[in-house]
Write a protein that holds these residues in place. Structure first.
Motif, mmCIF file in Angstrom:
data_model
loop_
_atom_site.group_PDB
_atom_site.id
_atom_site.type_symbol
_atom_site.label_atom_id
_atom_site.label_comp_id
_atom_site.label_asym_id
_atom_site.label_seq_id
_atom_site.Cartn_x
_atom_site.Cartn_y
_atom_site.Cartn_z
ATOM 1 N N HIS A 314 -19.207 2.169 17.807
ATOM 2 C CA HIS A 314 -17.846 2.505 18.219
ATOM 3 C C HIS A 314 -17.503 1.728 19.496
ATOM 4 O O HIS A 314 -18.338 1.599 20.405
ATOM 5 N N PRO A 315 -16.271 1.246 19.649
ATOM 6 C CA PRO A 315 -15.906 0.468 20.843
ATOM 7 C C PRO A 315 -16.089 1.245 22.148
ATOM 8 O O PRO A 315 -16.468 0.669 23.173
ATOM 9 N N ARG A 316 -15.862 2.604 22.169
ATOM 10 C CA ARG A 316 -16.013 3.371 23.400
ATOM 11 C C ARG A 316 -17.463 3.357 23.861
ATOM 12 O O ARG A 316 -17.766 3.167 25.043
ATOM 13 N N ASN A 317 -18.365 3.553 22.887
ATOM 14 C CA ASN A 317 -19.790 3.526 23.217
ATOM 15 C C ASN A 317 -20.213 2.128 23.678
ATOM 16 O O ASN A 317 -21.040 1.981 24.586
ATOM 17 N N TYR A 318 -19.620 1.134 23.032
ATOM 18 C CA TYR A 318 -19.994 -0.244 23.383
ATOM 19 C C TYR A 318 -19.515 -0.587 24.798
ATOM 20 O O TYR A 318 -20.244 -1.210 25.592
ATOM 21 N N ILE A 319 -18.284 -0.063 25.170
ATOM 22 C CA ILE A 319 -17.752 -0.305 26.516
ATOM 23 C C ILE A 319 -18.601 0.422 27.552
ATOM 24 O O ILE A 319 -18.906 -0.104 28.635
ATOM 25 N N ALA A 320 -19.001 1.648 27.240
ATOM 26 C CA ALA A 320 -19.842 2.403 28.174
ATOM 27 C C ALA A 320 -21.166 1.684 28.405
ATOM 28 O O ALA A 320 -21.669 1.612 29.539
ATOM 29 N N LEU A 321 -21.726 1.140 27.332
ATOM 30 C CA LEU A 321 -22.982 0.395 27.449
ATOM 31 C C LEU A 321 -22.793 -0.840 28.323
ATOM 32 O O LEU A 321 -23.634 -1.161 29.182
ATOM 33 N N LEU A 322 -21.650 -1.525 28.143
ATOM 34 C CA LEU A 322 -21.372 -2.708 28.951
ATOM 35 C C LEU A 322 -21.177 -2.358 30.414
ATOM 36 O O LEU A 322 -21.607 -3.091 31.318
ATOM 37 N N GLN A 323 -20.514 -1.198 30.692
ATOM 38 C CA GLN A 323 -20.321 -0.762 32.076
ATOM 39 C C GLN A 323 -21.654 -0.473 32.752
ATOM 40 O O GLN A 323 -21.880 -0.836 33.907
#
Length: 456
Positions: A314-323
């Motif tokens: 999911h993009p939200r999880n992917y963004i959190a991982l990137l943060q």
């Protein structure tokens, strides 16, 4: 009885060599056969006879004479003509004599139709001449196309040959277009018409190959294809030519010059047309290989798609991982910068200490003092050298002035010269009254006229 001659008595004559008829005929036969080599003879058959023995006897004649002939059975194997009265033949024979009757005769060993023999001799002569000119060389033969788009056919439009060629092409590869060049293949002017058709086809160049064809026949029937004009037209044609003239045993000049020879017209069509069954089988193999390759590609892409689907988040999880990764990288960057600055400061202090230790200032001061001392010594030495050189120069100038002729002139002497070449005069005897001379003084010169000379 002649007057004065006595009659000869049989009892008083010398011994006589009496010939029997058999001996006479036998020796005459030997004489004839030894005097004549095998010969070629031409004439017309008459009085043809075929006894039960299988031998053939006849008379060979021309307008003025005739001769008996025997053609024995063992020589008739290669005979290609039907013997009959009135037939004109060309024969290879031996001169002989039949002892039983004392008849002079010739023994035939080989014969052919006289007209066909002339054609055969002309054929052989033309063949030899064209061979020497290189018209049969393999190097001049053009390759045949693998898949011609259009074939030109040079033949009679009314014969069975055209039908056989078209049937073969339809059976083997119906996609090949056909262009017919109708010509007469036998009779008067047939060779010229065939040559014209070849030249026209070569000039138009709208076919990939040409088939020159006709059915079988005698040498006379095929004469148009043994003419020089046809041979040279084939040789000059820029399009490959397959010659399919006659049957497999027929061989013409056109066959030798053509780029390929087919034993029959049908074989010529087969030579220039691929077998569609072979092509269809090859297409089927290509289709199977293409289908297998496409199926393999589809399976490979499906597996790759499944693998990408498993990796998809999911993009939200992917963004959190990137943060989170970004925070970690910022901390690592801060620590790395501090470490790098500490190491750089330490290295700079070490370099400054080394620079102070390696400073050139003391050495420069010592070199400056040495330079000043050397400069003072150099100045003093140069002044001394100049003074010595000046004193020496004055001495030399005084010596030079003492030796200079100008000093002599200052004492009242003069230098006498000839005006034309400036030669110095040292002997009064070399000057005559009336000569002009120049006298050079300490200051200026005099132009003088000699009135009188005095010798010492």
């Amino acid at each position: 009885m002649f007057q004065g001659m006595e009659p000869i008595s049989p009892a008083t004559t010398p011994s006589r060599d009496v010939y029997t008829v058999s001996r006479l005929n036998r020796e005459a036969k030997v004489l004839l056969e030894g005097s004549f080599p095998p010969i070629w003879i031409e004439g017309e058959i008459s009085n043809l006879s075929r006894p039960a023995s299988g031998h053939v006897y006849f008379t060979l004649k021309d307008a003025q004479a005739q001769v008996r002939c025997a053609f024995f059975r063992q020589h008739q194997r290669l005979l290609g003509i039907i013997l009959k009265d009135g037939l004109r033949i060309l024969a290879r024979a031996r001169v002989s004599l039949y002892e039983g009757r004392g008849d002079y005769q010739i023994i035939i060993e080989y014969m052919e139709d006289a007209g066909e023999g002339a054609l055969r001799r002309a054929f052989d002569a033309l063949k030899q001449r064209l061979l020497q000119e290189g018209l049969f060389d393999v190097a001049h033969k053009k390759p045949l196309p693998g898949l011609p788009r259009r074939l030109g056919i040079i033949t009679s439009p009314s014969g069975a040959v055209l039908h056989d060629i078209l049937t073969t092409l339809r059976r083997r590869f119906p996609g090949i277009a056909v262009l017919l060049y109708p010509v007469a293949v036998q009779g008067e002017n047939a060779a010229e018409k065939i040559a014209d058709a070849i030249r026209i086809a070569g000039k138009r160049e709208d076919c990939d190959a040409l088939i020159l064809a006709r059915g079988g026949g005698s040498l006379e029937d095929l004469q148009a294809f043994n003419e020089e004009i046809v041979a040279r037209a084939i040789y000059a044609c820029p399009i490959p030519i397959v010659c399919g003239v006659g049957h497999e045993t027929d061989f013409t000049i056109a066959d030798m010059v053509a780029d390929a020879r087919a034993p029959t017209p049908t074989a010529a069509a087969e030579m220039l047309s691929p077998d569609q069954q072979v092509w269809l089988a090859q297409f089927a193999r290509f289709e199977a290989r293409l289908f297998t390759g496409v199926q393999g590609q589809l399976r490979s892409h499906q597996q790759h798609l499944d693998w990408l689907g498993a990796r998809l988040v999911h993009p939200r999880n992917y963004i959190a991982l990137l943060q989170q990764n970004l925070k970690t990288l910022v901390q690592r960057l801060y620590l790395a910068e501090k470490t790098i600055l500490r190491q750089a400061r330490s290295e700079m202090q070490t370099i400054i200490a080394r620079l102070h230790h390696q400073s050139p200032q003391p050495r420069l001061q010592a070199l400056t003092l040495n330079h000043r001392h050397l400069y003072a010594r150099l100045t003093t030495g140069m002044k001394r050298c100049l003074e010595l050189a000046d004193s020496r120069m004055r001495q030399l100038m005084q010596s030079l002035h003492t030796l200079s002729p100008l000093a002599t002139l200052e004492r009242g002497y003069a230098i006498v010269q000839r005006p034309n070449n400036n030669a110095i005069v040292t002997d009064a005897r070399k000057i005559k009254s009336g000569d002009r001379v120049q006298a050079r003084l300490a200051h200026g010169q005099l132009d003088c006229l000699v009135e009188k000379t005095h010798e010492d």
